[in-house]
Design an enzyme around this catalytic site. Structure first.
Site, PDB file in Angstrom:
ATOM      1  N   ARG A  91      -9.912  -9.695  17.463  1.00 29.12           N
ATOM      2  CA  ARG A  91     -10.540 -10.758  18.270  1.00 29.12           C
ATOM      3  C   ARG A  91     -10.676 -12.047  17.447  1.00 29.12           C
ATOM      4  O   ARG A  91     -10.583 -13.149  17.984  1.00 29.12           O
ATOM      5  CB  ARG A  91     -11.902 -10.286  18.797  1.00 29.12           C
ATOM      6  CG  ARG A  91     -11.769  -9.180  19.850  1.00 29.12           C
ATOM      7  CD  ARG A  91     -13.110  -8.605  20.235  1.00 29.12           C
ATOM      8  NE  ARG A  91     -13.921  -9.567  20.968  1.00 29.12           N
ATOM      9  CZ  ARG A  91     -15.221  -9.336  21.271  1.00 29.12           C
ATOM     10  NH1 ARG A  91     -15.808  -8.213  20.879  1.00 29.12           N
ATOM     11  NH2 ARG A  91     -15.908 -10.230  21.948  1.00 29.12           N
ATOM     12  N   ASP A 112     -17.703 -15.806  20.637  1.00 27.83           N
ATOM     13  CA  ASP A 112     -16.717 -16.766  20.121  1.00 27.83           C
ATOM     14  C   ASP A 112     -17.464 -18.039  19.710  1.00 27.83           C
ATOM     15  O   ASP A 112     -18.630 -18.217  20.066  1.00 27.83           O
ATOM     16  CB  ASP A 112     -15.636 -17.060  21.189  1.00 27.83           C
ATOM     17  CG  ASP A 112     -16.184 -17.739  22.444  1.00 27.83           C
ATOM     18  OD1 ASP A 112     -15.969 -17.211  23.554  1.00 27.83           O
ATOM     19  OD2 ASP A 112     -16.835 -18.801  22.317  1.00 27.83           O
ATOM     20  N   HIS A 162     -25.872 -12.626  21.423  1.00 27.18           N
ATOM     21  CA  HIS A 162     -25.173 -11.365  21.090  1.00 27.18           C
ATOM     22  C   HIS A 162     -24.487 -11.431  19.735  1.00 27.18           C
ATOM     23  O   HIS A 162     -23.649 -10.589  19.426  1.00 27.18           O
ATOM     24  CB  HIS A 162     -24.150 -11.032  22.182  1.00 27.18           C
ATOM     25  CG  HIS A 162     -24.787 -10.545  23.440  1.00 27.18           C
ATOM     26  ND1 HIS A 162     -24.093 -10.421  24.621  1.00 27.18           N
ATOM     27  CD2 HIS A 162     -26.060 -10.154  23.725  1.00 27.18           C
ATOM     28  CE1 HIS A 162     -24.899  -9.956  25.561  1.00 27.18           C
ATOM     29  NE2 HIS A 162     -26.101  -9.806  25.045  1.00 27.18           N
TER      30      HIS A 162
HETATM   31  N1  APR Z   1     -14.126 -19.215  35.343  1.00 25.11           N
HETATM   32  C1  APR Z   1     -15.330 -18.754  35.756  1.00 25.11           C
HETATM   33  N2  APR Z   1     -15.657 -17.435  35.776  1.00 25.11           N
HETATM   34  C2  APR Z   1     -14.715 -16.564  35.356  1.00 25.11           C
HETATM   35  C3  APR Z   1     -13.431 -16.973  34.920  1.00 25.11           C
HETATM   36  C4  APR Z   1     -13.150 -18.366  34.922  1.00 25.11           C
HETATM   37  N3  APR Z   1     -11.960 -18.845  34.522  1.00 25.11           N
HETATM   38  N4  APR Z   1     -12.723 -15.860  34.579  1.00 25.11           N
HETATM   39  C5  APR Z   1     -13.534 -14.797  34.792  1.00 25.11           C
HETATM   40  N5  APR Z   1     -14.730 -15.223  35.263  1.00 25.11           N
HETATM   41  C6  APR Z   1     -15.905 -14.419  35.597  1.00 25.11           C
HETATM   42  C7  APR Z   1     -15.581 -13.050  36.176  1.00 25.11           C
HETATM   43  O1  APR Z   1     -15.475 -13.134  37.591  1.00 25.11           O
HETATM   44  C8  APR Z   1     -16.822 -12.241  35.746  1.00 25.11           C
HETATM   45  O2  APR Z   1     -17.842 -12.319  36.737  1.00 25.11           O
HETATM   46  O3  APR Z   1     -16.584 -14.187  34.393  1.00 25.11           O
HETATM   47  C9  APR Z   1     -17.303 -12.936  34.467  1.00 25.11           C
HETATM   48  C10 APR Z   1     -17.008 -12.150  33.207  1.00 25.11           C
HETATM   49  O4  APR Z   1     -17.776 -10.979  33.244  1.00 25.11           O
HETATM   50  P1  APR Z   1     -17.725  -9.950  32.020  1.00 25.11           P
HETATM   51  O5  APR Z   1     -16.300  -9.710  31.638  1.00 25.11           O
HETATM   52  O6  APR Z   1     -18.592  -8.800  32.390  1.00 25.11           O
HETATM   53  O7  APR Z   1     -18.378 -10.754  30.791  1.00 25.11           O
HETATM   54  P2  APR Z   1     -19.910 -11.011  30.523  1.00 25.11           P
HETATM   55  O8  APR Z   1     -20.677 -11.124  31.785  1.00 25.11           O
HETATM   56  O9  APR Z   1     -19.981 -12.142  29.569  1.00 25.11           O
HETATM   57  O10 APR Z   1     -20.378  -9.671  29.765  1.00 25.11           O
HETATM   58  C11 APR Z   1     -21.696  -9.662  29.273  1.00 25.11           C
HETATM   59  O11 APR Z   1     -21.281  -7.534  28.247  1.00 25.11           O
HETATM   60  O12 APR Z   1     -19.938  -6.131  27.090  1.00 25.11           O
HETATM   61  C12 APR Z   1     -21.003  -6.972  26.967  1.00 25.11           C
HETATM   62  O13 APR Z   1     -21.651  -8.073  25.012  1.00 25.11           O
HETATM   63  C13 APR Z   1     -20.705  -8.113  26.033  1.00 25.11           C
HETATM   64  O14 APR Z   1     -21.566 -10.364  26.142  1.00 25.11           O
HETATM   65  C14 APR Z   1     -20.905  -9.356  26.884  1.00 25.11           C
HETATM   66  C15 APR Z   1     -21.766  -8.840  28.026  1.00 25.11           C
END
Ligand code: APR
Length: 226
Positions: free
Chosen positions: A57, A92, A107
């Site tokens: 990563r 990041d 985090h």
């Molecule tokens: N613009 C806006 N939203 C987006 C985009 C984009 N280009 N691409 C994806 N998304 C949205 C997706 O629809 C989803 O709802 O971003 C969200 C990403 O969700 P996750 O992958 O679950 O990430 P996150 O919510 O940050 O996860 C929270 O989970 O695993 C742990 O520690 C890790 O910090 C992380 C936490």
């Protein structure tokens, strides 16, 4: 807008910078089981696999740049200064590279490692993680909050949520606590709650949902707050 503004971001805000999210198709958790690479037990059991996961990563992050959404939040911080706080779930450094200063990486940070010694020395790590702490010789671990561990600066976060007039959560699926509960705390404190996301995320307590890619909708939303 009077009062304080608190922003929570998740992996979706970095997606257009080429950083994989966790739960979208082909997301990070599709290829690596959380228990193996994102828990203290997993690190205990197979540290090499965990270090490889984070080093990979780090390599991806080296080629990524902040996008228009990161830059828009810097502009918002300049508009609200002391009345602004950015809480990110992301590890990041794209918010920081874009210029965000009033930021809590709750985090942890991908480009930092810390040792398991008594002093818990923290140092930067842009590529491969060192085996041993150069200060005390203890084992090193990623400076990341794993599942089952307490996120950083929770008191400062709770205080900001209790005082905010506007809470916006951007690019997060809202499934991981405590961050997933922030919108409820803000709402109970009388804040207006806005969700900016590619797809609608449930959980109520939200006054407005703005759908789209962060790089498009966040700059427009910030311009509307001028
Ligand atoms: N613009 C806006 N939203 C987006 C985009 C984009 N280009 N691409 C994806 N998304 C949205 C997706 O629809 C989803 O709802 O971003 C969200 C990403 O969700 P996750 O992958 O679950 O990430 P996150 O919510 O940050 O996860 C929270 O989970 O695993 C742990 O520690 C890790 O910090 C992380 C936490």
């Amino acid at each position: 807008m009077n009062g304080k503004i608190v922003i929570l971001t998740g992996a979706g805000i970095s997606a257009e910078s080429g950083i994989k999210t966790f739960r979208d198709a082909d997301g990070l958790w599709e290829n690596e089981p959380v228990q193996v690479v994102a828990t203290p037990e997993g690190f205990e059991k197979d540290p090499k696999r965990v270090i490889n996961f984070y080093d990979e990563r780090r390599r991806v992050l080296k080629n990524a740049e902040p996008n228009a959404a990161h830059h828009a939040l810097v502009k918002l911080e300049e508009m609200y200064s002391d009345n602004f706080l950015l809480i990110t779930q992301n590890v990041d450094d794209l918010h920081q590279r874009a210029g965000s200063k009033r930021i809590i990486p709750m985090h942890g940070e991908l480009l930092k490692v810390r040792c398991l010694g008594a002093k818990e020395h923290i140092m930067s790590c842009t590529e491969n993680q060192p085996e041993k702490c150069p200060e005390c010789g203890a084992k090193m671990r990623p400076h990341i909050v794993w599942f089952g561990e307490i996120p950083f600066e929770m008191e400062r976060i709770q205080k900001a949520l209790a005082e905010c007039a506007l809470f916006a959560y951007i690019g997060t699926s809202g499934v991981v606590y405590p961050a997933a509960g922030f919108k409820q705390i803000a709402k109970m404190s009388g804040a207006r709650v806005v969700c900016l996301n590619l797809e609608e995320v449930g959980g109520g307590y939200t006054d407005e949902f703005i759908q789209g890619k962060a790089g498009d909708i966040v700059p427009r939303w910030v311009d509307g707050l001028k």
